[in-house]
Design an enzyme around this catalytic site. Structure first.
Site, PDB file in Angstrom:
ATOM      1  N   ASP A 154      36.947  37.654  48.843  1.00  0.00           N
ATOM      2  CA  ASP A 154      36.409  37.011  50.034  1.00  0.00           C
ATOM      3  C   ASP A 154      37.532  36.499  50.932  1.00  0.00           C
ATOM      4  O   ASP A 154      38.673  36.315  50.483  1.00  0.00           O
ATOM      5  CB  ASP A 154      35.506  35.837  49.654  1.00  0.00           C
ATOM      6  CG  ASP A 154      34.196  36.290  49.023  1.00  0.00           C
ATOM      7  OD1 ASP A 154      33.822  37.461  49.212  1.00  0.00           O
ATOM      8  OD2 ASP A 154      33.556  35.466  48.342  1.00  0.00           O
ATOM      9  N   TYR A 205      39.290  35.393  37.018  1.00  0.00           N
ATOM     10  CA  TYR A 205      39.503  34.504  38.158  1.00  0.00           C
ATOM     11  C   TYR A 205      39.830  33.104  37.657  1.00  0.00           C
ATOM     12  O   TYR A 205      39.428  32.700  36.556  1.00  0.00           O
ATOM     13  CB  TYR A 205      38.246  34.427  39.028  1.00  0.00           C
ATOM     14  CG  TYR A 205      38.061  35.577  39.977  1.00  0.00           C
ATOM     15  CD1 TYR A 205      38.554  35.510  41.284  1.00  0.00           C
ATOM     16  CD2 TYR A 205      37.372  36.716  39.596  1.00  0.00           C
ATOM     17  CE1 TYR A 205      38.378  36.556  42.175  1.00  0.00           C
ATOM     18  CE2 TYR A 205      37.186  37.773  40.475  1.00  0.00           C
ATOM     19  CZ  TYR A 205      37.691  37.683  41.760  1.00  0.00           C
ATOM     20  OH  TYR A 205      37.513  38.731  42.639  1.00  0.00           O
TER      21      TYR A 205
END
Length: 248
Positions: free
Chosen positions: A51, A109
């Site tokens: 993103d 992540y």
């Protein structure tokens, strides 16, 4: 020949990895530099989207090229042409069918949270002032491993064919004065990690009970989950591949 390029980037100035029609991306920036270095248009295929504003401490992409004679010299040239917020670490020969996205077997992540205002971390960590119950957050995080459908944590407008992901690890870890959420899965949906973190923080703040997480997951409704946390504190930290992709 096909090459895997290993890189890292600070995502603050970019609208994510993938090329965008009206915004600068990491992919576009790197492809421009490859054109200068190779003197030919060279499309890159990345390991996946990130993103806008999200960082990557480890990222892979592949491209096809004539044989590059001196790898170290080529890496040095790329880094000298790239802006300071993108760095190339390695270039590896792989077989012609190897694919940076489809051959990835796992992705990890990390999300960084600070509980004390810090002028040196405000750009890469999310500041949460009120006390967090980390034990409850970890209890909730561990239950994620029992589910496969994560539609409730996905952006509503997305082109995926399935919302199923296999999470193999999810845990909050204290590293000095930083609280880090670490999560590994075979794949992730758009906005998934930030929505999960936002929900777990609501549990840690006592806004919702741990048991509420089950209701959120089975609802398959994004509006039932917590607010997405800021992108600035999220890092794509690791991508795993089978050794069979290497050109031996």
């Amino acid at each position: 020949m096909r090459y895997f390029i290993e890189l890292a980037y600070n995502g603050k100035a970019y609208h994510g990895w993938q090329n965008q029609p009206n915004a600068i991306s990491v992919q576009e920036t790197l492809e421009k530099v490859l054109f200068i270095a190779l003197q030919v248009q060279t499309p890159l295929v990345g390991a996946g989207r990130t993103d806008a504003g999200v960082h990557a401490s480890e990222y892979f992409a592949h491209f096809d090229s004539e044989k590059i004679a001196v790898i170290d010299k080529f890496i040095y040239k790329l880094n000298s042409l790239l802006p300071d917020d993108i760095a190339v670490y390695d270039l590896v020969e792989v077989n012609d069918e190897a694919h940076a996205r489809f051959n990835a077997t796992g992705r990890s992540y990390e999300y960084y949270v600070v509980q004390q205002k810090d002028p040196f971390k405000f750009e890469t960590a999310h500041y949460v002032k009120n006390e967090l119950d980390v034990d409850k957050m970890n209890l909730a995080a561990s239950t994620l491993l029992n589910y496969t459908d994560f539609k409730c944590f996905s952006k509503s407008k997305t082109d995926v064919h399935t919302y199923n992901c296999k999470i193999s690890a999810a845990q909050w870890v204290k590293e000095k004065d930083v609280l880090v959420f670490k999560i590994t899965a075979d794949r992730f949906l758009r906005n998934m990690v930030r929505a999960i973190v936002g929900t777990l923080l609501e549990i840690g703040l006592g806004k919702i009970p741990v048991s509420r997480l089950h209701e959120i997951l089975v609802s398959r409704d994004r509006q039932e989950a917590g607010t997405s946390v800021p992108a600035k504190a999220l890092f794509l930290a690791k991508i795993e591949y089978p050794t069979s992709i290497l050109n031996k």
